[in-house]
Design an enzyme around this catalytic site. Structure first.
Site, short mmCIF file in Angstrom:
data_model
loop_
_atom_site.label_atom_id
_atom_site.label_comp_id
_atom_site.label_asym_id
_atom_site.label_seq_id
_atom_site.Cartn_x
_atom_site.Cartn_y
_atom_site.Cartn_z
N GLY A 114 64.90 88.89 29.25
CA GLY A 114 63.61 89.39 28.79
C GLY A 114 62.59 89.37 29.91
O GLY A 114 62.17 90.40 30.43
N ARG A 115 62.25 88.16 30.32
CA ARG A 115 61.22 87.99 31.35
C ARG A 115 61.54 88.80 32.60
O ARG A 115 60.66 89.46 33.16
CB ARG A 115 61.14 86.50 31.71
CG ARG A 115 60.08 86.14 32.73
CD ARG A 115 60.29 84.71 33.23
NE ARG A 115 60.26 83.73 32.15
CZ ARG A 115 59.21 83.06 31.74
NH1 ARG A 115 58.04 83.25 32.33
NH2 ARG A 115 59.28 82.19 30.75
N ARG A 155 50.12 81.61 27.96
CA ARG A 155 51.04 80.63 28.53
C ARG A 155 50.43 79.73 29.60
O ARG A 155 50.78 78.55 29.68
CB ARG A 155 52.33 81.30 28.99
CG ARG A 155 53.20 81.65 27.79
CD ARG A 155 54.35 82.50 28.14
NE ARG A 155 55.55 81.74 28.44
CZ ARG A 155 56.55 81.55 27.58
NH1 ARG A 155 56.47 82.00 26.37
NH2 ARG A 155 57.61 80.87 27.95
N TYR A 200 51.37 76.02 28.54
CA TYR A 200 52.38 75.30 29.32
C TYR A 200 51.86 74.83 30.66
O TYR A 200 52.59 74.18 31.39
CB TYR A 200 53.58 76.22 29.59
CG TYR A 200 54.40 76.57 28.38
CD1 TYR A 200 54.31 75.83 27.22
CD2 TYR A 200 55.28 77.63 28.40
CE1 TYR A 200 55.06 76.15 26.11
CE2 TYR A 200 56.06 77.96 27.31
CZ TYR A 200 55.94 77.21 26.17
OH TYR A 200 56.70 77.54 25.09
N CYS A 216 36.38 79.37 23.09
CA CYS A 216 35.72 78.05 22.99
C CYS A 216 36.73 76.91 23.04
O CYS A 216 36.91 76.18 22.06
CB CYS A 216 34.91 77.99 21.71
SG CYS A 216 33.74 79.34 21.59
N GLU A 217 37.46 76.82 24.10
CA GLU A 217 38.43 75.74 24.36
C GLU A 217 38.41 75.48 25.85
O GLU A 217 38.47 76.43 26.64
CB GLU A 217 39.86 76.17 23.99
CG GLU A 217 40.09 76.66 22.60
CD GLU A 217 40.29 75.54 21.59
OE1 GLU A 217 40.50 74.38 22.02
OE2 GLU A 217 40.20 75.84 20.40
N TYR A 231 55.90 87.94 27.67
CA TYR A 231 55.24 86.79 27.02
C TYR A 231 53.72 86.88 27.16
O TYR A 231 53.04 85.85 27.24
CB TYR A 231 55.75 85.46 27.59
CG TYR A 231 57.25 85.25 27.43
CD1 TYR A 231 57.81 85.01 26.18
CD2 TYR A 231 58.10 85.31 28.52
CE1 TYR A 231 59.17 84.81 26.03
CE2 TYR A 231 59.48 85.11 28.39
CZ TYR A 231 60.00 84.86 27.13
OH TYR A 231 61.35 84.66 27.00
#
Ligand SMILES: Cc1ncc(COP(=O)(O)O)c(C=O)c1O
Length: 428
Positions: free
Chosen positions: A290-291, A327, A331, A357-358, A386
């Site tokens: 996929g990637r 991601r 991660y 807001c994080e 992804y």
């Protein structure tokens, strides 16, 4: 690399380069590509995805390998349609992905269905379309047998094996270790085969083994060790008379170059597997990358909204964030290089953040960027996999539009959403 850039691009992204100081994809300037739809926007080269697919096929051709596309990494219909034209198979992990593949004319006979938690509804969809199901547990066998019996059908199956192999990728992307939730340990897989041979699951035709040991796998030895475990199982089944038990699905996991340490090529993976799998007439090799197919082919173009200054730090606030490309926040990996669309000399390390807001909505702590101002564009490299598929509406934000480039021409493959459509189906 051409033009005035001070930002070298590795070979995996030769299709993204500076020409006369402007970042281009397949020769088209990124600022022009997003001019109509605005930012943020994903832009993918379908030709680069096709080339990556052909490359995987060629690498595994000496092993007789057949290549499916892992739909989860980028499921836009334009991407899937190109894969259909290439004659690719598909690997799906939900009823939704399967519906996408069917809608675009993908061949269900060459589609496989993976995943630890398939519902009866999803299993029934797979059975009705004769999709091969890679089962993950004895309970799933019971469920699939029941669903298939109710439909009066038999169903082709593979066994997803947990080989108990830990590959050296980041922990959240390891899927073949003994503690991972994926697949059946070899002993359980044997018991399942025995149960099948004893007639416990009359609707199931067991056709082979499946694995996927992780994503962005940094070197091939773990894949080889896992394949040895699968080979044992295949031989066990064949010795018991299951002659049609031939499928040997290696999964995906081939790494791409995010601009960090060098990664092995798909050819090197094939070469490493050749001593084990080369010349074997009793098995049919499959893979489902996929990637490595979609990742390098795509960029996310965003705009600088504001500049901020912290003690000793320059900071840029973009109009994209973790809700569009999660991601890096999830991660702390897949760290995408961020390049200015208009080349310029670096003004030093810059903190790059999104609008959500994080505090985790931070893309880079020290990106080397020119002295950018509101309105300037940047591009996140290697964002074709992804990316959009993991985008959310958090903070009731819209997802980005998607533009595809094919044969030198661009088109909008998904327009920008309307704010009103984000809550249109809700009941006040
Ligand atoms: C079963 C299966 N196959 C293939 C893939 C694709 O992996 P990659 O994108 O690393 O090639 C995944 C990814 O999670 C997967 O779960």
């Amino acid at each position: 690399m051409e033009g005035t850039s001070t930002f070298p691009l590795p070979s995996t992204t030769d299709h993204v380069r500076y020409t006369d100081g402007v970042l281009t994809l397949d020769g088209l300037a990124l600022d022009g590509l997003v001019a109509d739809v605005g930012t943020p926007a994903y832009v993918y080269s379908l030709d680069v995805m096709a080339a990556a697919m052909e490359r995987a096929r060629a690498a595994f051709a000496p092993l007789g390998g057949q290549v499916s596309y892992s739909v989860k990494v980028n499921s836009n219909q334009a991407v899937l349609a190109r894969m259909v034209r290439l004659g690719a198979g598909f690997d799906v992990v939900s009823g939704g992905e399967l519906s996408r593949v069917l809608a675009v004319g993908g061949d269900p006979a060459r589609t496989t269905f993976a995943g630890v938690g398939k519902t009866d509804e999803e299993l029934a969809l797979a059975v009705r379309h004769d999709v091969l199901v890679n089962i993950e547990s004895a309970d799933e066998c019971e469920a699939l047998n029941r669903v298939a019996a109710a439909l009066g059908r038999r169903v082709r199956c593979g066994i997803r094996v947990n080989p108990g192999v830990t590959v050296d990728t980041l922990a959240p992307m390891q899927t073949g270790s003994a503690k991972a939730k994926f697949g059946l340990p070899a002993t359980e897989a044997r018991a399942l085969l025995d149960a099948c041979l004893a007639g416990r699951y009359p609707q199931l035709s067991l056709l082979g083994v499946h694995m996927h040991v992780g994503s962005q796998v940094p070197e091939p030895s773990g894949m080889v060790r896992a394949a040895e475990v699968l080979l044992d199982l295949l031989e066990y089944a064949q010795q018991r008379g299951l002659d049609e038990f031939r499928r040997f699905d290696l999964g995906g996991g081939f790494p791409i170059d995010y601009g960090g340490p060098a990664v092995p090529t798909v050819e090197e993976f094939a070469a490493a597997l050749t001593p084990l799998l080369g010349g074997r007439r009793d098995l049919d090799v499959y893979l489902e990358p996929g990637r490595s197919i979609a990742g390098p082919a795509g960029v996310l173009v965003a705009q600088v909204l504001y500049r901020k200054h912290r003690p000793g730090q320059r900071m840029l606030v973009l109009d994209t964030g973790m809700h569009h490309l999660i991601r890096p926040a999830l991660y702390r990996t897949d760290v995408h290089r961020i390049l200015p669309v208009l080349a310029g000399p670096s003004a030093g390390p810059t903190v790059v953040v999104g609008p959500v807001c994080e505090s985790t909505d931070t893309f880079a702590e020290s990106a080397e960027l020119p002295d950018l101002a509101p309105g300037d564009l940047v591009a996140f490299m290697d964002a074709g996999a992804y990316g959009m598929v993991m985008a959310s509406h958090y903070n009731t934000n819209r997802k980005p539009p998607e533009i595809v480039v094919e044969n030198g021409a661009a088109r909008v493959a998904r327009p920008r959403e309307q704010w009103s459509s984000l809550f249109a189906s809700e009941r006040p």
